[in-house]
Design a protein around this motif. Sequence first.
Motif, PDB file in Angstrom:
ATOM      1  N   LYS A  18      39.827  94.895  38.501  1.00  0.00           N
ATOM      2  CA  LYS A  18      39.498  95.894  39.515  1.00  0.00           C
ATOM      3  C   LYS A  18      39.516  97.254  38.830  1.00  0.00           C
ATOM      4  CE  LYS A  18      41.615  93.265  43.218  1.00  0.00           C
ATOM      5  NZ  LYS A  18      42.636  93.245  44.267  1.00  0.00           N
ATOM      6  N   ILE A  19      38.419  97.995  38.984  1.00  0.00           N
ATOM      7  CA  ILE A  19      38.290  99.297  38.328  1.00  0.00           C
ATOM      8  C   ILE A  19      38.058 100.354  39.399  1.00  0.00           C
ATOM      9  CG2 ILE A  19      37.000 100.653  36.638  1.00  0.00           C
ATOM     10  CD1 ILE A  19      36.119  97.932  35.421  1.00  0.00           C
ATOM     11  N   GLY A  20      38.942 101.327  39.437  1.00  0.00           N
ATOM     12  CA  GLY A  20      38.794 102.447  40.357  1.00  0.00           C
ATOM     13  C   GLY A  20      38.083 103.593  39.662  1.00  0.00           C
ATOM     14  N   GLU A  27      36.223 100.226  44.889  1.00  0.00           N
ATOM     15  CA  GLU A  27      36.510  99.875  43.506  1.00  0.00           C
ATOM     16  C   GLU A  27      35.527  98.821  43.040  1.00  0.00           C
ATOM     17  OE1 GLU A  27      40.551  98.617  43.677  1.00  0.00           O
ATOM     18  OE2 GLU A  27      40.095  96.755  44.692  1.00  0.00           O
ATOM     19  N   ILE A  28      35.341  98.736  41.741  1.00  0.00           N
ATOM     20  CA  ILE A  28      34.495  97.710  41.145  1.00  0.00           C
ATOM     21  C   ILE A  28      35.375  96.487  40.901  1.00  0.00           C
ATOM     22  CG2 ILE A  28      33.114  97.073  39.140  1.00  0.00           C
ATOM     23  CD1 ILE A  28      32.549 100.091  38.794  1.00  0.00           C
ATOM     24  N   VAL A  29      34.969  95.342  41.429  1.00  0.00           N
ATOM     25  CA  VAL A  29      35.730  94.101  41.261  1.00  0.00           C
ATOM     26  C   VAL A  29      34.820  93.089  40.590  1.00  0.00           C
ATOM     27  CG1 VAL A  29      37.005  92.261  42.418  1.00  0.00           C
ATOM     28  CG2 VAL A  29      37.064  94.580  43.343  1.00  0.00           C
ATOM     29  N   LEU A  30      35.296  92.536  39.477  1.00  0.00           N
ATOM     30  CA  LEU A  30      34.528  91.519  38.784  1.00  0.00           C
ATOM     31  C   LEU A  30      35.464  90.547  38.098  1.00  0.00           C
ATOM     32  CD1 LEU A  30      34.261  92.286  35.395  1.00  0.00           C
ATOM     33  CD2 LEU A  30      33.245  94.234  36.510  1.00  0.00           C
ATOM     34  N   GLY A  50      37.001 109.319  22.761  1.00  0.00           N
ATOM     35  CA  GLY A  50      36.935 110.640  23.380  1.00  0.00           C
ATOM     36  C   GLY A  50      36.490 110.563  24.816  1.00  0.00           C
ATOM     37  N   GLY A  51      36.429 111.696  25.450  1.00  0.00           N
ATOM     38  CA  GLY A  51      36.059 111.768  26.864  1.00  0.00           C
ATOM     39  C   GLY A  51      34.642 111.332  27.151  1.00  0.00           C
ATOM     40  N   ASP A  52      33.810 111.253  26.091  1.00  0.00           N
ATOM     41  CA  ASP A  52      32.420 110.867  26.295  1.00  0.00           C
ATOM     42  C   ASP A  52      32.190 109.377  26.061  1.00  0.00           C
ATOM     43  OD1 ASP A  52      31.762 113.489  26.839  1.00  0.00           O
ATOM     44  OD2 ASP A  52      31.346 113.946  24.739  1.00  0.00           O
ATOM     45  N   GLY A  53      33.275 108.619  25.833  1.00  0.00           N
ATOM     46  CA  GLY A  53      33.142 107.189  25.577  1.00  0.00           C
ATOM     47  C   GLY A  53      32.703 106.422  26.811  1.00  0.00           C
ATOM     48  N   VAL A  54      32.217 105.222  26.586  1.00  0.00           N
ATOM     49  CA  VAL A  54      31.764 104.347  27.669  1.00  0.00           C
ATOM     50  C   VAL A  54      32.512 103.024  27.555  1.00  0.00           C
ATOM     51  CG1 VAL A  54      29.803 103.112  28.655  1.00  0.00           C
ATOM     52  CG2 VAL A  54      29.495 105.413  27.765  1.00  0.00           C
ATOM     53  N   PHE A  55      33.147 102.609  28.647  1.00  0.00           N
ATOM     54  CA  PHE A  55      33.839 101.325  28.716  1.00  0.00           C
ATOM     55  C   PHE A  55      32.819 100.277  29.132  1.00  0.00           C
ATOM     56  CE2 PHE A  55      36.425  98.362  31.441  1.00  0.00           C
ATOM     57  CZ  PHE A  55      37.020  97.703  30.377  1.00  0.00           C
ATOM     58  N   THR A  56      32.669  99.246  28.313  1.00  0.00           N
ATOM     59  CA  THR A  56      31.693  98.192  28.571  1.00  0.00           C
ATOM     60  C   THR A  56      32.429  96.881  28.773  1.00  0.00           C
ATOM     61  OG1 THR A  56      30.115  99.295  27.116  1.00  0.00           O
ATOM     62  CG2 THR A  56      29.670  97.004  27.667  1.00  0.00           C
ATOM     63  N   ILE A  57      32.074  96.188  29.850  1.00  0.00           N
ATOM     64  CA  ILE A  57      32.671  94.874  30.109  1.00  0.00           C
ATOM     65  C   ILE A  57      31.583  93.944  30.630  1.00  0.00           C
ATOM     66  CG2 ILE A  57      33.416  95.460  32.448  1.00  0.00           C
ATOM     67  CD1 ILE A  57      35.967  93.753  31.632  1.00  0.00           C
ATOM     68  N   THR A  58      31.702  92.681  30.268  1.00  0.00           N
ATOM     69  CA  THR A  58      30.730  91.671  30.693  1.00  0.00           C
ATOM     70  C   THR A  58      31.412  90.727  31.672  1.00  0.00           C
ATOM     71  OG1 THR A  58      29.678  91.807  28.531  1.00  0.00           O
ATOM     72  CG2 THR A  58      29.128  89.908  29.890  1.00  0.00           C
ATOM     73  N   GLU A  60      31.558  87.219  34.286  1.00  0.00           N
ATOM     74  CA  GLU A  60      31.418  85.795  33.987  1.00  0.00           C
ATOM     75  C   GLU A  60      29.981  85.301  34.042  1.00  0.00           C
ATOM     76  OE1 GLU A  60      33.597  83.427  36.747  1.00  0.00           O
ATOM     77  OE2 GLU A  60      32.727  84.396  38.492  1.00  0.00           O
ATOM     78  N   ARG A  61      29.081  86.055  34.640  1.00  0.00           N
ATOM     79  CA  ARG A  61      27.676  85.651  34.715  1.00  0.00           C
ATOM     80  C   ARG A  61      26.831  86.303  33.625  1.00  0.00           C
ATOM     81  NH1 ARG A  61      27.362  86.204  41.200  1.00  0.00           N
ATOM     82  NH2 ARG A  61      28.481  84.273  41.646  1.00  0.00           N
ATOM     83  N   GLY A  62      27.480  87.074  32.745  1.00  0.00           N
ATOM     84  CA  GLY A  62      26.763  87.685  31.634  1.00  0.00           C
ATOM     85  C   GLY A  62      26.228  89.077  31.915  1.00  0.00           C
ATOM     86  N   ARG A  63      26.512  89.635  33.087  1.00  0.00           N
ATOM     87  CA  ARG A  63      26.048  90.988  33.413  1.00  0.00           C
ATOM     88  C   ARG A  63      26.989  92.010  32.786  1.00  0.00           C
ATOM     89  NH1 ARG A  63      25.646  89.945  39.758  1.00  0.00           N
ATOM     90  NH2 ARG A  63      27.745  89.288  39.220  1.00  0.00           N
ATOM     91  N   LYS A  64      26.428  93.068  32.217  1.00  0.00           N
ATOM     92  CA  LYS A  64      27.233  94.125  31.611  1.00  0.00           C
ATOM     93  C   LYS A  64      27.443  95.253  32.603  1.00  0.00           C
ATOM     94  CE  LYS A  64      26.606  93.705  26.720  1.00  0.00           C
ATOM     95  NZ  LYS A  64      26.334  94.409  25.488  1.00  0.00           N
ATOM     96  N   VAL A  65      28.673  95.769  32.615  1.00  0.00           N
ATOM     97  CA  VAL A  65      29.010  96.922  33.445  1.00  0.00           C
ATOM     98  C   VAL A  65      29.434  98.027  32.490  1.00  0.00           C
ATOM     99  CG1 VAL A  65      30.520  97.794  35.251  1.00  0.00           C
ATOM    100  CG2 VAL A  65      29.778  95.416  35.311  1.00  0.00           C
ATOM    101  N   LEU A  66      28.780  99.185  32.591  1.00  0.00           N
ATOM    102  CA  LEU A  66      29.065 100.325  31.738  1.00  0.00           C
ATOM    103  C   LEU A  66      29.651 101.435  32.600  1.00  0.00           C
ATOM    104  CD1 LEU A  66      25.625 100.287  29.927  1.00  0.00           C
ATOM    105  CD2 LEU A  66      27.740  99.350  29.055  1.00  0.00           C
ATOM    106  N   ILE A  67      30.827 101.934  32.215  1.00  0.00           N
ATOM    107  CA  ILE A  67      31.511 102.957  33.002  1.00  0.00           C
ATOM    108  C   ILE A  67      31.939 104.091  32.079  1.00  0.00           C
ATOM    109  CG2 ILE A  67      33.449 103.439  34.543  1.00  0.00           C
ATOM    110  CD1 ILE A  67      33.510 100.365  35.059  1.00  0.00           C
ATOM    111  N   PRO A  68      31.589 105.334  32.398  1.00  0.00           N
ATOM    112  CA  PRO A  68      32.059 106.457  31.584  1.00  0.00           C
ATOM    113  C   PRO A  68      33.590 106.541  31.647  1.00  0.00           C
ATOM    114  CG  PRO A  68      30.337 107.157  33.098  1.00  0.00           C
ATOM    115  CD  PRO A  68      30.713 105.761  33.473  1.00  0.00           C
ATOM    116  N   VAL A  69      34.237 106.621  30.500  1.00  0.00           N
ATOM    117  CA  VAL A  69      35.696 106.614  30.430  1.00  0.00           C
ATOM    118  C   VAL A  69      36.297 107.780  31.212  1.00  0.00           C
ATOM    119  CG1 VAL A  69      37.657 106.813  28.847  1.00  0.00           C
ATOM    120  CG2 VAL A  69      35.720 105.399  28.244  1.00  0.00           C
TER     121      VAL A  69
END
Length: 90
Positions: A18-20, A27-30, A50-58, A60-69
């Motif tokens: 769960k990502i707030g 929230e994003i739930v995956l 740094g503050g400009d980084g991107v958190f990437t998570i995949t 279970e179905r293979g979809r990528k979620v990109l969230i600015p840190v």
Amino acid sequence: MWHRYISVALTGGTVEIKIGIQHVNREIVLESTESAADVEKELLSSIGAGGDGVFTITDERGRKVLIPVGKIAYIDLGEENARHVGFGAV
């Protein structure tokens, strides 16, 4: 006398994440097949960029979620659980 046996195989486990996001009510739930330790490691390396980084998570179905840190409010890593597949005793 016939005995029925339980045949259970453990397949790839999943972790509920769960990502707030700041200033967003929902929230994003995956669910991901990555371990909680791997998700945490990826998050820390994204924060280290740094503050400009991107958190990437995949998920279970293979979809990528990109969230600015810089926009992440919190991350809740659920307990890892294996899926049980097989037959139960009748």
